[in-house]
Write a protein that holds these residues in place. Structure first.
Motif, short mmCIF file in Angstrom:
data_model
loop_
_atom_site.label_atom_id
_atom_site.label_comp_id
_atom_site.label_asym_id
_atom_site.label_seq_id
_atom_site.Cartn_x
_atom_site.Cartn_y
_atom_site.Cartn_z
N GLY A 33 0.64 -1.37 0.14
CA GLY A 33 0.10 0.07 0.10
C GLY A 33 0.84 1.26 -0.11
O GLY A 33 0.48 2.22 -0.70
N PRO A 34 1.77 1.40 0.85
CA PRO A 34 2.43 2.72 0.88
C PRO A 34 3.33 3.02 -0.48
O PRO A 34 3.51 4.00 -0.64
CB PRO A 34 3.52 2.36 2.08
CG PRO A 34 3.00 1.44 3.03
CD PRO A 34 1.93 0.50 1.92
N VAL A 36 2.62 1.82 -3.50
CA VAL A 36 1.61 2.23 -4.55
C VAL A 36 1.17 3.69 -4.15
O VAL A 36 0.97 4.41 -5.15
CB VAL A 36 0.34 1.10 -4.66
CG1 VAL A 36 -0.84 1.76 -5.03
CG2 VAL A 36 0.72 -0.10 -4.70
N ALA A 37 0.82 4.10 -3.14
CA ALA A 37 0.68 5.45 -2.90
C ALA A 37 1.61 6.34 -3.24
O ALA A 37 1.24 7.51 -3.84
CB ALA A 37 0.26 5.62 -1.41
N SER A 38 2.96 6.13 -2.96
CA SER A 38 4.06 6.90 -3.58
C SER A 38 4.36 6.95 -4.98
O SER A 38 4.23 8.19 -5.48
CB SER A 38 5.37 6.37 -2.90
OG SER A 38 6.50 7.06 -3.08
N ALA A 40 1.82 6.43 -7.20
CA ALA A 40 0.72 7.34 -7.62
C ALA A 40 0.91 8.63 -7.45
O ALA A 40 0.41 9.51 -8.30
CB ALA A 40 -0.52 6.78 -6.94
N SER A 41 1.36 9.20 -6.42
CA SER A 41 1.56 10.34 -6.04
C SER A 41 2.73 10.93 -7.12
O SER A 41 2.63 12.17 -7.53
CB SER A 41 2.08 10.91 -4.87
OG SER A 41 2.27 12.21 -4.48
N TRP A 42 3.64 10.40 -7.13
CA TRP A 42 4.74 10.79 -8.45
C TRP A 42 4.13 10.91 -9.50
O TRP A 42 4.48 11.74 -10.27
CB TRP A 42 5.89 9.71 -8.14
CG TRP A 42 6.87 10.07 -9.40
CD1 TRP A 42 8.03 10.80 -8.99
CD2 TRP A 42 7.11 9.40 -10.52
NE1 TRP A 42 8.76 10.85 -10.36
CE2 TRP A 42 8.16 9.89 -11.26
CE3 TRP A 42 6.23 8.25 -11.27
CZ2 TRP A 42 8.46 9.55 -12.54
CZ3 TRP A 42 6.73 8.20 -12.47
CH2 TRP A 42 7.75 8.62 -13.10
N LYS A 44 1.03 11.46 -10.48
CA LYS A 44 0.16 12.55 -10.70
C LYS A 44 1.12 13.85 -10.82
O LYS A 44 0.90 14.61 -11.64
CB LYS A 44 -0.46 12.65 -9.39
CG LYS A 44 -1.55 13.84 -9.36
CD LYS A 44 -2.56 13.85 -8.05
CE LYS A 44 -1.58 14.54 -6.99
NZ LYS A 44 -2.29 14.67 -5.59
#
Length: 85
Positions: A33-34, A36-38, A40-42, A44
């Protein structure tokens, strides 16, 4: 005996079970999870900087995402079953 207080042996068994769960290793991989979130943020942030490249990559890589979803779904389900069992 009739009293509602739990006996010492059941509390000890619960404590031992909790310790085993805390020490348990992940079987297939660490939590994703962490990461994937990182990513996704990059993604974006980069797509705002260069939207044409983002569109080209999306059109090129969508088959890989589709295949990854079909392969990754059963793997994640198996991992969840093994971790919760």
């Amino acid at each position: 005996n009739g009293n509602d207080a739990p006996d010492a042996s059941s509390e000890e068994h619960h404590d031992q079970h909790q310790i085993v769960n805390e020490k348990r290793m992940r079987i297939l991989w660490p939590p994703v999870g962490p990461a994937v979130a990182s990513i996704a943020s990059w993604g974006k942030e980069e797509s705002v900087k260069n939207p044409i490249l983002s569109i080209a990559l999306a059109m090129t890589l969508w088959p890989a995402v589709f295949i990854g979803a079909f392969i990754g779904g059963p793997i994640l389900a198996t991992d969840w079953c093994l971790q919760s069992g």
